[in-house]
Design a protein around this motif. Structure first.
Motif, short mmCIF file in Angstrom:
data_model
loop_
_atom_site.label_atom_id
_atom_site.label_comp_id
_atom_site.label_asym_id
_atom_site.label_seq_id
_atom_site.Cartn_x
_atom_site.Cartn_y
_atom_site.Cartn_z
N ILE A 36 0.86 -1.17 0.00
CA ILE A 36 0.00 0.00 0.00
C ILE A 36 0.90 1.24 0.00
O ILE A 36 1.75 1.38 0.87
CB ILE A 36 -0.93 0.02 1.23
CG1 ILE A 36 -1.84 -1.20 1.22
CG2 ILE A 36 -1.74 1.30 1.28
CD1 ILE A 36 -2.66 -1.37 2.48
N PRO A 37 0.76 2.12 -0.98
CA PRO A 37 1.65 3.28 -1.00
C PRO A 37 1.37 4.23 0.16
O PRO A 37 0.22 4.51 0.48
CB PRO A 37 1.33 3.95 -2.34
CG PRO A 37 -0.05 3.51 -2.66
CD PRO A 37 -0.20 2.13 -2.07
N GLN A 38 2.42 4.68 0.78
CA GLN A 38 2.27 5.62 1.87
C GLN A 38 2.51 7.02 1.34
O GLN A 38 3.39 7.24 0.51
CB GLN A 38 3.28 5.31 2.98
CG GLN A 38 3.02 3.97 3.62
CD GLN A 38 3.94 3.73 4.79
OE1 GLN A 38 4.72 4.59 5.16
NE2 GLN A 38 3.86 2.56 5.39
N GLN A 39 1.72 7.95 1.81
CA GLN A 39 1.83 9.31 1.33
C GLN A 39 2.49 10.16 2.40
O GLN A 39 2.04 10.19 3.55
CB GLN A 39 0.45 9.86 0.99
CG GLN A 39 -0.21 9.07 -0.12
CD GLN A 39 -1.52 9.69 -0.55
OE1 GLN A 39 -1.85 10.78 -0.13
NE2 GLN A 39 -2.25 9.01 -1.39
N TYR A 40 3.56 10.82 1.99
CA TYR A 40 4.28 11.68 2.91
C TYR A 40 4.07 13.12 2.49
O TYR A 40 3.95 13.44 1.32
CB TYR A 40 5.78 11.35 2.88
CG TYR A 40 6.07 9.96 3.35
CD1 TYR A 40 6.08 9.65 4.70
CD2 TYR A 40 6.33 8.94 2.44
CE1 TYR A 40 6.33 8.37 5.13
CE2 TYR A 40 6.59 7.65 2.87
CZ TYR A 40 6.60 7.38 4.22
OH TYR A 40 6.85 6.12 4.65
N GLY A 41 4.02 14.00 3.43
CA GLY A 41 3.84 15.41 3.15
C GLY A 41 2.93 16.04 4.18
O GLY A 41 2.41 15.39 5.08
N PRO A 42 2.70 17.34 4.03
CA PRO A 42 1.82 18.00 4.99
C PRO A 42 0.38 17.57 4.80
O PRO A 42 -0.04 17.25 3.69
CB PRO A 42 2.00 19.48 4.65
CG PRO A 42 2.44 19.50 3.24
CD PRO A 42 3.25 18.25 3.04
N PRO A 43 -0.40 17.53 5.86
CA PRO A 43 -1.79 17.13 5.73
C PRO A 43 -2.60 18.17 4.96
O PRO A 43 -2.25 19.35 4.94
CB PRO A 43 -2.28 17.00 7.17
CG PRO A 43 -1.36 17.87 7.95
CD PRO A 43 -0.03 17.82 7.24
#
Length: 57
Positions: A36-43
């Protein structure tokens, strides 16, 4: 006097098969969840909130 503990061979085989089965099922489930790809960055901001940028006047 000592106690005699009798452990049957079928019981040992049952535990061994169950342990290997749990290991293999857990390994395959863990690999499936890791894809499952994880998403990084600001919400993302809440809905309805306008972002303030220098171009907005």
């Amino acid at each position: 006097m000592g106690y005699i503990i009798v452990i049957s061979l079928p019981l040992i085989l049952l535990f061994l098969i169950a342990a290997i089965g749990c290991y293999l099922l857990g390994k395959s489930r863990g690999r499936a969840e890791a894809t499952i790809p994880q998403q990084y960055g600001p919400p993302a901001p809440p809905y309805g909130v306008q972002l303030h940028t220098p171009n907005n006047k």
